[in-house]
Design an enzyme around this catalytic site. Structure first.
Site, PDB file in Angstrom:
ATOM      1  CD  GLU A  38     -17.803 -84.991 -68.804  1.00 55.97           C
ATOM      2  OE1 GLU A  38     -17.531 -85.570 -67.744  1.00 55.97           O
ATOM      3  OE2 GLU A  38     -17.834 -85.566 -69.896  1.00 55.97           O
ATOM      4  CE1 TYR A  92     -22.280 -88.161 -66.063  1.00 63.18           C
ATOM      5  CE2 TYR A  92     -20.959 -86.383 -66.973  1.00 63.18           C
ATOM      6  CZ  TYR A  92     -21.721 -87.521 -67.154  1.00 63.18           C
ATOM      7  OH  TYR A  92     -21.929 -88.020 -68.415  1.00 63.18           O
ATOM      8  CG  ASP A 127     -11.317 -85.862 -72.271  1.00 64.18           C
ATOM      9  OD1 ASP A 127     -12.402 -85.796 -72.867  1.00 64.18           O
ATOM     10  OD2 ASP A 127     -11.009 -86.797 -71.519  1.00 64.18           O
TER      11      ASP A 127
END
Length: 533
Positions: free
Chosen positions: A280, A245, A84
């Site tokens: 997301e 989500y 990420d």
């Protein structure tokens, strides 16, 4: 270290949600924003291998075979595992920070150096992160942190937006910590967002704390407060996107003097997603070239079998509405509530799909579940750059950071370079960035990324871009080259794609080759990479 618990969720859910669905809700904490201990190839979302144990910080022999040129052209790569990755540039160095308080830096976009890793008292980004952020970890009942983001505000200090999530429910806390140096040490300021609640907490269900938790929290419509990205718009206003989500992705206006949300916004403005759809990792990039704001996000699940793929929508305003290629507001993109959790069919035609699983033929590069990207416009280079993590065909859950250039097509949409970033100066100053019509004809490997959310690896097919503008081989059609490397590719039965041609380093050819990346009006991306005789 375990980043997800397997306890029974303590959040209330609609009675129609089955026990199996509840057990699957462990993916709600970002699906792609952290790591578990056990590698898996399950198609279920949210599965992740250890972040660094299986991804060496230096080149493995496999990397060298694929990525290290031989002969006179020899750029080198030192790869790194940061899940990420969110980018911040300081001086000549690019930093990425990700989940598990992992940080790395590079000054050439090819060779990375580890700065920090793992949520322990020894992590140098805090004096003792387990003590400094104990409230956030306690609220989330977690022992790790998820995807962080760092921005330098006008006071010259660095603001880290951290977040912790329970793992089996969207019970999360987000806060900000501040440092004088990007490498720390950071000092906590406060938690400013929470989602969910604890049954044993002094906070009652639906209570308002610090002004930012929604009454009667409903995970179908309210956000899971993780995956932040804070940015300045082109007028100097400060914003933060976040979410994963649950109720989708949101945006808040921030106070540039404090780094905290402006009061009275609640969770902010909804941008995309909802009903637990697998969307997301929002990230917004403003392009001075097109004057659009681009909202990037990742659809699907992060694991090798999770079908992660990078999507984009655009707006003339930082807080939306964000539209797809056809002009539809992506705020309407969300799962069908009548179907089981994480229904991908409801969202797979939402937003523009820039890239997913692919493999170039003949030993060329390929990625599995690329996603959770950040992006940066480098004024000095005059280039748009995209940073993301990816897994690889045949390498299980191993993941590494990759940097690809972004180009803006004739319709004002970003397209992703088919190969990782290598400046042409690494090869030969004689290599020109401009491409003439005579440079284009030849044999190409063509990848069509489609719109589906699938774990299938899209393999390339061979086509010929002929003199005179015809396309033959395993696909047929025609091509034309315009000014500034703009290329239009029309494929029979597929439609017209507007894109950009560029010379990129090909790991299979071990040379800079002509490539193209283009988008159709349906939001489908194709890539072409020339094969040399």
């Amino acid at each position: 270290m375990t980043s997800r618990n397997t306890k029974t969720p303590r959040l209330p859910f609609p009675t129609a949600v089955s026990a199996l669905a509840l057990s699957l809700f462990l993916t709600a904490c970002g699906g792609g924003s952290g790591g578990g201990e056990t590698p898996t190839n399950s198609d279920g979302p949210g599965q992740e291998a250890p972040e660094n144990n299986d991804s060496p910080d230096q080149e493995t022999p496999e990397d060298e075979d694929q990525d290290s040129p031989q002969g006179s052209v020899s750029p080198t790569f030192t790869n790194i595992a940061v899940h990420d990755p969110s980018v911040t540039k300081v001086g000549s160095d690019y930093y990425v920070i990700g989940s598990h308080l992992s940080m790395a830096k590079t000054d050439d976009l090819m060779n990375w150096e580890r700065v920090a890793d793992v949520v322990t008292p020894a992590n140098p980004l805090f004096d003792d992160v387990t003590e400094e952020l104990a409230d956030a970890l306690g609220w989330a009942d977690a022992d790790t942190l998820w995807a962080a983001d760092i921005i330098q505000l006008s006071d010259g200090r660095f603001y880290m937006y951290y977040n912790a999530c329970r793992g089996d429910a969207p019970q999360s806390a987000m806060g900000v910590a501040v440092a004088d140096n990007i490498e720390g040490p950071y000092e906590n300021v406060e938690i400013f967002l929470r989602s969910g609640w604890e049954a044993d907490s002094a906070l009652e269900p639906g209570a308002v704390t610090e002004g930012y938790i929604a009454e009667n929290y409903d995970p179908r419509i309210h956000p899971n407060v993780i995956d932040p990205h804070t940015f300045y718009d082109h007028q100097g206003n400060l914003w933060m996107t976040y979410g994963s989500y649950s109720g989708g992705l949101y945006i808040l206006q921030m106070d540039p003097s404090t780094g905290l949300p402006m009061p009275g916004q609640g969770y902010g403005t909804h941008l995309i997603g909802g009903n637990h759809s697998r969307i997301e990792a929002p990230y917004v990039l403003y392009s001075p070239e097109s004057e659009y704001y681009y909202l990037f996000s990742s659809f699907g699940g992060l694991g090798a079998g999770g079908a992660y793929n990078i999507r984009v929508a655009r707006s003339l305003s930082p807080d939306g509405p964000y539209l797809d290629y056809a002009g539809n507001d992506v705020a309407e993109v969300k799962s069908d509530p009548s179907l089981p959790l994480f229904d991908d069919a409801s969202i797979e035609d939402g937003a523009v799909k820039l890239m997913g699983n692919f493999q170039f033929a003949n030993g060329g590069n390929g990625y599995v579940s690329p996603g959770h990207n950040s992006a940066y416009y480098d004024e000095e280079l005059g280039k748009h750059l995209m940073f993301f993590h990816t897994r690889f065909p045949g390498r299980g859950e191993q993941h590494e950071v990759r940097v690809h250039e972004l180009f803006i097509n004739a319709d004002g949409w970003p397209v992703v370079a088919p190969h990782r970033y290598v400046p042409t100066s690494e090869a030969d100053e004689a290599i020109e960035s401009s491409i003439s019509e005579a440079d284009v004809p030849g044999t190409y490997e063509l990848v069509n990324h489609g719109l589906d959310i699938t774990a299938q690896i899209k393999s390339s097919v061979t086509i010929e871009l002929e003199d005179g503008g015809q396309i033959s081989g395993e696909a047929s059609g025609d091509w034309t080259l315009g000014a500034d490397n703009a290329i239009t590719v029309t494929l029979d039965d597929e439609g017209t794609f507007e894109g950009v041609a560029a010379r990129l380093w090909s790991p299979s050819e071990q040379e800079f080759v002509v490539t193209f990346s283009a988008l159709s009006v349906d939001g489908v991306a194709i890539w072409g990479s020339r094969s040399l005789d």
